[in-house]
Design a protein around this motif. Structure first.
Motif, PDB file in Angstrom:
ATOM      1  N   ILE A  57       0.810  -1.217   0.000  1.00  0.00           N
ATOM      2  CA  ILE A  57       0.000   0.000   0.000  1.00  0.00           C
ATOM      3  C   ILE A  57       0.850   1.276   0.000  1.00  0.00           C
ATOM      4  CG2 ILE A  57      -0.332  -0.377   2.477  1.00  0.00           C
ATOM      5  CD1 ILE A  57      -2.835   1.207   2.373  1.00  0.00           C
ATOM      6  N   HIS A  58       1.987   1.247   0.727  1.00  0.00           N
ATOM      7  CA  HIS A  58       2.797   2.465   0.840  1.00  0.00           C
ATOM      8  C   HIS A  58       3.634   2.752  -0.399  1.00  0.00           C
ATOM      9  CE1 HIS A  58       5.155  -0.870   2.530  1.00  0.00           C
ATOM     10  NE2 HIS A  58       6.177  -0.288   1.951  1.00  0.00           N
ATOM     11  N   LEU A  59       3.608   1.836  -1.377  1.00  0.00           N
ATOM     12  CA  LEU A  59       4.312   2.092  -2.636  1.00  0.00           C
ATOM     13  C   LEU A  59       3.329   2.255  -3.788  1.00  0.00           C
ATOM     14  CD1 LEU A  59       7.308  -0.393  -2.256  1.00  0.00           C
ATOM     15  CD2 LEU A  59       7.209   2.034  -1.714  1.00  0.00           C
ATOM     16  N   TYR A  98      -2.345   5.771  -3.504  1.00  0.00           N
ATOM     17  CA  TYR A  98      -2.457   5.944  -2.059  1.00  0.00           C
ATOM     18  C   TYR A  98      -1.477   7.011  -1.558  1.00  0.00           C
ATOM     19  CZ  TYR A  98      -5.319   1.716  -1.884  1.00  0.00           C
ATOM     20  OH  TYR A  98      -6.311   0.796  -2.055  1.00  0.00           O
ATOM     21  N   VAL A  99      -0.270   7.016  -2.125  1.00  0.00           N
ATOM     22  CA  VAL A  99       0.716   8.032  -1.716  1.00  0.00           C
ATOM     23  C   VAL A  99       0.183   9.426  -2.036  1.00  0.00           C
ATOM     24  CG1 VAL A  99       3.061   8.902  -2.068  1.00  0.00           C
ATOM     25  CG2 VAL A  99       2.665   6.437  -1.943  1.00  0.00           C
ATOM     26  N   VAL A 112      -2.411  10.497   0.509  1.00  0.00           N
ATOM     27  CA  VAL A 112      -1.787  10.974   1.747  1.00  0.00           C
ATOM     28  C   VAL A 112      -1.220  12.377   1.538  1.00  0.00           C
ATOM     29  CG1 VAL A 112       0.131  10.585   3.350  1.00  0.00           C
ATOM     30  CG2 VAL A 112      -1.278   8.658   2.621  1.00  0.00           C
ATOM     31  N   MET A 113      -0.593  12.593   0.371  1.00  0.00           N
ATOM     32  CA  MET A 113      -0.017  13.901   0.087  1.00  0.00           C
ATOM     33  C   MET A 113      -1.096  14.981   0.034  1.00  0.00           C
ATOM     34  SD  MET A 113       2.853  12.819  -2.716  1.00  0.00           S
ATOM     35  CE  MET A 113       3.739  14.330  -2.944  1.00  0.00           C
ATOM     36  N   LEU A 156      -6.352   7.151   4.962  1.00  0.00           N
ATOM     37  CA  LEU A 156      -5.153   7.730   4.372  1.00  0.00           C
ATOM     38  C   LEU A 156      -5.291   9.235   4.148  1.00  0.00           C
ATOM     39  CD1 LEU A 156      -4.107   4.936   1.860  1.00  0.00           C
ATOM     40  CD2 LEU A 156      -3.323   5.333   4.194  1.00  0.00           C
ATOM     41  N   GLY A 174      -2.765  11.458   6.162  1.00  0.00           N
ATOM     42  CA  GLY A 174      -2.465  12.694   5.458  1.00  0.00           C
ATOM     43  C   GLY A 174      -2.734  13.930   6.294  1.00  0.00           C
ATOM     44  N   GLY A 202       2.539  18.355   2.081  1.00  0.00           N
ATOM     45  CA  GLY A 202       2.030  17.152   1.429  1.00  0.00           C
ATOM     46  C   GLY A 202       3.158  16.191   1.093  1.00  0.00           C
ATOM     47  N   ALA A 240       4.284  14.466   4.230  1.00  0.00           N
ATOM     48  CA  ALA A 240       3.330  13.432   4.636  1.00  0.00           C
ATOM     49  C   ALA A 240       3.495  12.179   3.764  1.00  0.00           C
ATOM     50  CB  ALA A 240       1.901  13.961   4.553  1.00  0.00           C
ATOM     51  N   GLY A 241       3.678  12.378   2.458  1.00  0.00           N
ATOM     52  CA  GLY A 241       3.886  11.248   1.554  1.00  0.00           C
ATOM     53  C   GLY A 241       5.149  10.474   1.899  1.00  0.00           C
ATOM     54  N   ARG A 293       6.538  10.331   4.841  1.00  0.00           N
ATOM     55  CA  ARG A 293       6.273   9.638   6.107  1.00  0.00           C
ATOM     56  C   ARG A 293       5.529   8.335   5.848  1.00  0.00           C
ATOM     57  NH1 ARG A 293       1.717  10.808   8.608  1.00  0.00           N
ATOM     58  NH2 ARG A 293       1.833  12.975   7.924  1.00  0.00           N
ATOM     59  N   PHE A 294       4.534   8.387   4.990  1.00  0.00           N
ATOM     60  CA  PHE A 294       3.729   7.210   4.668  1.00  0.00           C
ATOM     61  C   PHE A 294       4.596   6.107   4.067  1.00  0.00           C
ATOM     62  CE2 PHE A 294       0.678   5.368   1.387  1.00  0.00           C
ATOM     63  CZ  PHE A 294       0.043   4.532   2.281  1.00  0.00           C
ATOM     64  N   MET A 295       5.482   6.492   3.143  1.00  0.00           N
ATOM     65  CA  MET A 295       6.312   5.487   2.479  1.00  0.00           C
ATOM     66  C   MET A 295       7.382   4.932   3.418  1.00  0.00           C
ATOM     67  SD  MET A 295       6.667   6.687  -1.461  1.00  0.00           S
ATOM     68  CE  MET A 295       7.295   8.316  -1.172  1.00  0.00           C
TER      69      MET A 295
END
Lengths: 181, 122
Positions: free
Chosen positions: A34-36, A40-41, A44-45, A105, A110, B11, B14-15, B17-19
Protein backbone atom coordinates in the motif's frame (compact mmCIF):
# COMPACT_ATOMS: atom_id res chain seq x y z
CA UNK A 1 -6.69 -7.17 -0.05
CA UNK A 2 -6.65 -4.07 -2.15
CA UNK A 3 -9.83 -3.69 -4.08
CA UNK A 4 -11.06 -0.16 -3.53
CA UNK A 5 -9.55 1.95 -6.25
CA UNK A 6 -9.18 5.41 -4.77
CA UNK A 7 -9.85 8.42 -6.94
CA UNK A 8 -7.08 10.56 -5.48
CA UNK A 9 -7.92 14.18 -5.07
CA UNK A 10 -5.48 16.12 -7.19
CA UNK A 11 -2.99 17.77 -4.85
CA UNK A 12 -1.58 19.95 -7.57
CA UNK A 13 1.53 19.82 -9.66
CA UNK A 14 3.61 17.50 -7.52
CA UNK A 15 3.20 14.22 -9.30
CA UNK A 16 6.84 13.98 -10.26
CA UNK A 17 7.91 13.37 -6.67
CA UNK A 18 6.80 9.79 -6.82
CA UNK A 19 9.82 7.53 -6.65
CA UNK A 20 10.13 5.16 -9.56
CA UNK A 21 12.62 2.69 -8.16
CA UNK A 22 12.47 1.65 -4.57
CA UNK A 23 14.41 -1.43 -3.73
CA UNK A 24 12.51 -3.46 -1.21
CA UNK A 25 14.74 -6.21 0.10
CA UNK A 26 11.82 -8.57 0.49
CA UNK A 27 10.25 -11.03 -1.84
CA UNK A 28 7.89 -8.73 -3.67
CA UNK A 29 4.32 -9.80 -3.01
CA UNK A 30 2.01 -10.25 -5.98
CA UNK A 31 0.33 -6.97 -5.10
CA UNK A 32 2.22 -3.76 -4.57
CA UNK A 33 2.31 -2.83 -0.88
CA UNK A 34 0.00 0.00 0.00
CA UNK A 35 2.80 2.46 0.84
CA UNK A 36 4.31 2.09 -2.64
CA UNK A 37 1.04 2.49 -4.46
CA UNK A 38 1.12 5.89 -6.25
CA UNK A 39 -2.60 6.45 -5.81
CA UNK A 40 -2.46 5.94 -2.06
CA UNK A 41 0.72 8.03 -1.72
CA UNK A 42 -0.99 10.87 -3.60
CA UNK A 43 -3.99 10.57 -1.33
CA UNK A 44 -1.79 10.97 1.75
CA UNK A 45 -0.02 13.90 0.09
CA UNK A 46 -3.32 15.63 -0.67
CA UNK A 47 -4.39 15.34 2.97
CA UNK A 48 -0.95 16.47 4.05
CA UNK A 49 -1.14 19.70 2.03
CA UNK A 50 -4.31 20.71 3.85
CA UNK A 51 -3.10 19.52 7.25
CA UNK A 52 0.15 21.49 7.07
CA UNK A 53 -1.71 24.61 5.85
CA UNK A 54 -4.24 24.35 8.66
CA UNK A 55 -1.43 24.08 11.21
CA UNK A 56 0.36 27.11 9.74
CA UNK A 57 -2.85 29.15 9.81
CA UNK A 58 -3.65 28.21 13.40
CA UNK A 59 -0.10 28.95 14.54
CA UNK A 60 -0.51 32.47 13.17
CA UNK A 61 -3.87 32.91 14.90
CA UNK A 62 -3.26 31.36 18.30
CA UNK A 63 -1.41 33.41 20.91
CA UNK A 64 1.94 32.33 22.36
CA UNK A 65 2.03 34.02 25.79
CA UNK A 66 5.48 34.53 27.36
CA UNK A 67 7.08 32.49 24.59
CA UNK A 68 5.18 29.36 25.62
CA UNK A 69 4.67 27.22 22.51
CA UNK A 70 0.95 26.98 23.21
CA UNK A 71 -0.25 26.86 19.57
CA UNK A 72 1.73 23.69 18.81
CA UNK A 73 0.52 22.12 22.05
CA UNK A 74 -3.14 22.85 21.28
CA UNK A 75 -2.82 21.63 17.68
CA UNK A 76 -1.04 18.43 18.72
CA UNK A 77 -3.46 17.55 21.52
CA UNK A 78 -6.52 18.28 19.39
CA UNK A 79 -5.09 16.29 16.48
CA UNK A 80 -4.31 13.33 18.72
CA UNK A 81 -7.93 13.32 19.90
CA UNK A 82 -9.33 13.48 16.37
CA UNK A 83 -7.01 10.77 15.06
CA UNK A 84 -8.09 8.51 17.93
CA UNK A 85 -11.74 9.07 17.03
CA UNK A 86 -11.13 8.48 13.34
CA UNK A 87 -9.00 5.33 13.58
CA UNK A 88 -11.13 3.64 16.23
CA UNK A 89 -14.30 4.52 14.33
CA UNK A 90 -12.90 3.06 11.11
CA UNK A 91 -11.58 -0.10 12.78
CA UNK A 92 -14.98 -0.74 14.32
CA UNK A 93 -16.82 -0.27 11.06
CA UNK A 94 -14.92 -2.97 9.25
CA UNK A 95 -11.70 -3.96 7.48
CA UNK A 96 -9.34 -1.42 5.94
CA UNK A 97 -10.68 -1.45 2.39
CA UNK A 98 -12.40 0.85 -0.09
CA UNK A 99 -13.92 3.97 1.42
CA UNK A 100 -12.54 3.24 4.89
CA UNK A 101 -8.98 3.03 3.60
CA UNK A 102 -9.57 6.16 1.53
CA UNK A 103 -10.62 8.08 4.66
CA UNK A 104 -7.85 6.63 6.81
CA UNK A 105 -5.15 7.73 4.37
CA UNK A 106 -6.64 11.10 3.37
CA UNK A 107 -7.86 12.29 6.77
CA UNK A 108 -5.76 10.22 9.17
CA UNK A 109 -2.30 9.64 7.71
CA UNK A 110 -2.46 12.69 5.46
CA UNK A 111 -4.35 15.50 7.16
CA UNK A 112 -3.98 14.64 10.86
CA UNK A 113 -0.44 13.40 10.38
CA UNK A 114 0.64 16.70 8.84
CA UNK A 115 -1.61 18.85 11.04
CA UNK A 116 0.21 17.62 14.13
CA UNK A 117 3.98 17.78 14.33
CA UNK A 118 6.80 16.37 16.39
CA UNK A 119 9.76 18.31 15.01
CA UNK A 120 8.44 21.67 16.25
CA UNK A 121 7.83 20.13 19.66
CA UNK A 122 11.47 19.01 19.88
CA UNK A 123 12.86 22.30 18.59
CA UNK A 124 10.57 24.44 20.79
CA UNK A 125 11.77 22.50 23.82
CA UNK A 126 15.37 22.93 22.65
CA UNK A 127 14.90 26.71 22.43
CA UNK A 128 13.45 26.79 25.95
CA UNK A 129 16.34 24.75 27.38
CA UNK A 130 18.76 26.93 25.45
CA UNK A 131 17.25 30.10 26.93
CA UNK A 132 17.77 28.69 30.42
CA UNK A 133 14.06 28.01 30.88
CA UNK A 134 14.44 24.35 31.68
CA UNK A 135 11.40 24.26 33.94
CA UNK A 136 9.13 25.63 31.22
CA UNK A 137 10.64 23.16 28.76
CA UNK A 138 9.94 20.21 31.05
CA UNK A 139 6.41 21.49 31.71
CA UNK A 140 5.84 21.82 27.98
CA UNK A 141 7.15 18.32 27.25
CA UNK A 142 5.22 16.80 30.16
CA UNK A 143 2.01 18.54 29.13
CA UNK A 144 2.43 17.39 25.52
CA UNK A 145 3.01 13.82 26.60
CA UNK A 146 0.20 13.54 29.14
CA UNK A 147 -2.39 15.61 27.29
CA UNK A 148 -1.54 14.03 23.93
CA UNK A 149 -1.79 10.47 25.20
CA UNK A 150 -4.88 11.38 27.22
CA UNK A 151 -6.55 13.01 24.21
CA UNK A 152 -5.86 10.01 21.96
CA UNK A 153 -7.23 7.78 24.72
CA UNK A 154 -10.43 9.81 25.08
CA UNK A 155 -10.87 9.89 21.30
CA UNK A 156 -10.53 6.12 21.03
CA UNK A 157 -12.86 5.63 23.99
CA UNK A 158 -15.49 7.97 22.55
CA UNK A 159 -15.44 6.23 19.17
CA UNK A 160 -15.51 2.79 20.82
CA UNK A 161 -18.66 3.78 22.68
CA UNK A 162 -20.33 4.80 19.43
CA UNK A 163 -19.81 1.40 17.87
CA UNK A 164 -21.02 -1.05 20.43
CA UNK A 165 -20.42 -4.60 19.35
CA UNK A 166 -23.15 -7.25 19.82
CA UNK A 167 -23.62 -8.11 23.53
CA UNK A 168 -20.95 -10.28 25.04
CA UNK A 169 -18.42 -9.44 22.34
CA UNK A 170 -16.56 -6.60 23.92
CA UNK A 171 -17.58 -5.53 27.38
CA UNK A 172 -14.38 -3.60 28.00
CA UNK A 173 -13.66 -1.90 24.68
CA UNK A 174 -10.35 -0.42 25.80
CA UNK A 175 -9.17 -3.52 27.60
CA UNK A 176 -8.69 -1.41 30.70
CA UNK A 177 -10.79 -2.91 33.43
CA UNK A 178 -8.47 -1.24 35.90
CA UNK A 179 -9.36 2.14 34.45
CA UNK A 180 -6.08 4.00 34.24
CA UNK A 181 -5.88 7.69 33.50
CA UNK B 1 2.95 31.90 -2.94
CA UNK B 2 4.77 31.04 0.27
CA UNK B 3 1.63 29.43 1.66
CA UNK B 4 1.17 27.38 -1.50
CA UNK B 5 4.75 26.12 -1.35
CA UNK B 6 4.37 25.42 2.36
CA UNK B 7 1.24 23.36 1.65
CA UNK B 8 2.95 21.38 -1.13
CA UNK B 9 5.98 20.79 1.09
CA UNK B 10 3.66 19.59 3.85
CA UNK B 11 2.03 17.15 1.43
CA UNK B 12 5.42 15.92 0.27
CA UNK B 13 6.49 15.40 3.90
CA UNK B 14 3.33 13.43 4.64
CA UNK B 15 3.89 11.25 1.55
CA UNK B 16 7.47 10.55 2.62
CA UNK B 17 6.27 9.64 6.11
CA UNK B 18 3.73 7.21 4.67
CA UNK B 19 6.31 5.49 2.48
CA UNK B 20 9.12 5.37 5.05
CA UNK B 21 6.79 4.10 7.77
CA UNK B 22 5.53 1.41 5.42
CA UNK B 23 9.05 0.34 4.45
CA UNK B 24 10.18 0.19 8.09
CA UNK B 25 7.06 -1.76 9.06
CA UNK B 26 7.66 -4.28 6.30
CA UNK B 27 11.20 -4.83 7.49
CA UNK B 28 10.87 -4.76 11.29
CA UNK B 29 7.84 -6.49 12.66
CA UNK B 30 8.04 -5.23 16.23
CA UNK B 31 5.40 -4.21 18.74
CA UNK B 32 7.24 -0.92 19.20
CA UNK B 33 6.28 1.47 16.36
CA UNK B 34 9.86 1.97 15.13
CA UNK B 35 8.70 3.64 11.91
CA UNK B 36 7.06 6.58 13.66
CA UNK B 37 9.93 6.85 16.16
CA UNK B 38 12.50 6.95 13.37
CA UNK B 39 10.49 9.54 11.45
CA UNK B 40 9.96 11.82 14.43
CA UNK B 41 13.55 11.66 15.63
CA UNK B 42 15.03 12.15 12.15
CA UNK B 43 12.62 15.03 11.52
CA UNK B 44 13.74 16.60 14.81
CA UNK B 45 17.40 16.43 13.75
CA UNK B 46 16.55 18.03 10.43
CA UNK B 47 14.42 20.79 11.95
CA UNK B 48 17.19 21.52 14.47
CA UNK B 49 19.55 21.79 11.52
CA UNK B 50 17.20 24.04 9.50
CA UNK B 51 16.59 26.24 12.58
CA UNK B 52 20.35 26.50 13.13
CA UNK B 53 20.96 27.46 9.51
CA UNK B 54 18.18 30.03 9.75
CA UNK B 55 19.71 31.54 12.89
CA UNK B 56 23.02 31.81 11.04
CA UNK B 57 21.25 33.50 8.09
CA UNK B 58 22.29 30.69 5.75
CA UNK B 59 18.61 30.26 4.87
CA UNK B 60 16.08 33.00 4.24
CA UNK B 61 13.17 33.00 6.74
CA UNK B 62 10.81 32.01 3.91
CA UNK B 63 12.85 28.96 2.92
CA UNK B 64 13.24 27.98 6.58
CA UNK B 65 9.46 28.26 6.98
CA UNK B 66 8.72 26.11 3.91
CA UNK B 67 11.27 23.48 4.94
CA UNK B 68 10.52 23.57 8.66
CA UNK B 69 6.82 24.23 9.10
CA UNK B 70 5.94 22.70 5.72
CA UNK B 71 8.14 19.75 4.83
CA UNK B 72 9.29 18.64 8.30
CA UNK B 73 6.00 19.56 9.96
CA UNK B 74 4.19 17.33 7.47
CA UNK B 75 6.82 14.60 7.77
CA UNK B 76 6.81 14.31 11.57
CA UNK B 77 3.62 13.61 13.45
CA UNK B 78 2.41 13.81 17.01
CA UNK B 79 -1.08 12.36 16.59
CA UNK B 80 0.07 8.96 15.33
CA UNK B 81 2.70 8.76 18.07
CA UNK B 82 0.02 9.43 20.71
CA UNK B 83 -2.41 6.87 19.29
CA UNK B 84 0.38 4.27 19.07
CA UNK B 85 1.22 4.87 22.75
CA UNK B 86 -2.43 4.27 23.68
CA UNK B 87 -2.52 1.12 21.53
CA UNK B 88 0.50 -0.22 23.44
CA UNK B 89 -1.19 0.55 26.77
CA UNK B 90 -4.34 -1.18 25.53
CA UNK B 91 -2.41 -4.32 24.68
CA UNK B 92 -0.88 -4.26 28.17
CA UNK B 93 2.61 -3.41 26.90
CA UNK B 94 3.09 -0.65 29.43
CA UNK B 95 6.88 -0.71 29.32
CA UNK B 96 6.89 -0.37 25.55
CA UNK B 97 4.32 2.43 25.83
CA UNK B 98 6.64 4.31 28.19
CA UNK B 99 9.65 3.67 25.96
CA UNK B 100 7.65 4.90 22.97
CA UNK B 101 6.39 8.08 24.67
CA UNK B 102 9.37 9.09 26.81
CA UNK B 103 12.05 7.64 24.55
CA UNK B 104 10.80 9.44 21.44
CA UNK B 105 10.55 12.69 23.37
CA UNK B 106 14.02 12.49 24.90
CA UNK B 107 15.55 11.38 21.59
CA UNK B 108 13.65 14.11 19.74
CA UNK B 109 14.95 16.94 21.95
CA UNK B 110 18.52 15.57 21.86
CA UNK B 111 18.20 15.20 18.09
CA UNK B 112 17.12 18.85 17.79
CA UNK B 113 20.22 19.91 19.74
CA UNK B 114 22.38 17.68 17.56
CA UNK B 115 20.93 19.16 14.37
CA UNK B 116 21.39 22.73 15.60
CA UNK B 117 24.94 21.93 16.74
CA UNK B 118 25.73 20.47 13.33
CA UNK B 119 24.56 23.70 11.68
CA UNK B 120 26.91 25.68 13.93
CA UNK B 121 29.83 23.42 13.03
CA UNK B 122 29.41 23.85 9.29
Amino acid sequence: MEQGKPSPADPGPDREHLPREIDVALTVPPQRPIHLHPGYVLLVMAGGCFGASARYGLELLLPAPYGWPVPTLIINVFGAFLLGVLLEGLVRRGPDTGRRRFLRLLVGTGFMGAFTTYSSLSVDAMHLFDAGRGLVAFLYLGASLLLGTGAAFVGIWAAARQYRQPPGHDVDPLGLSRGQQ
Amino acid sequence: MTVLLLALAGGLGAGLRFMIDGLVRARFRTALPVGTILINVSGSVLLGFVTGLGALHCLTPTVALILGTGLLGGYTTFSTASVETVRLIQSRRTTLALINALGTMAAGVLAAFAGAGLALLL
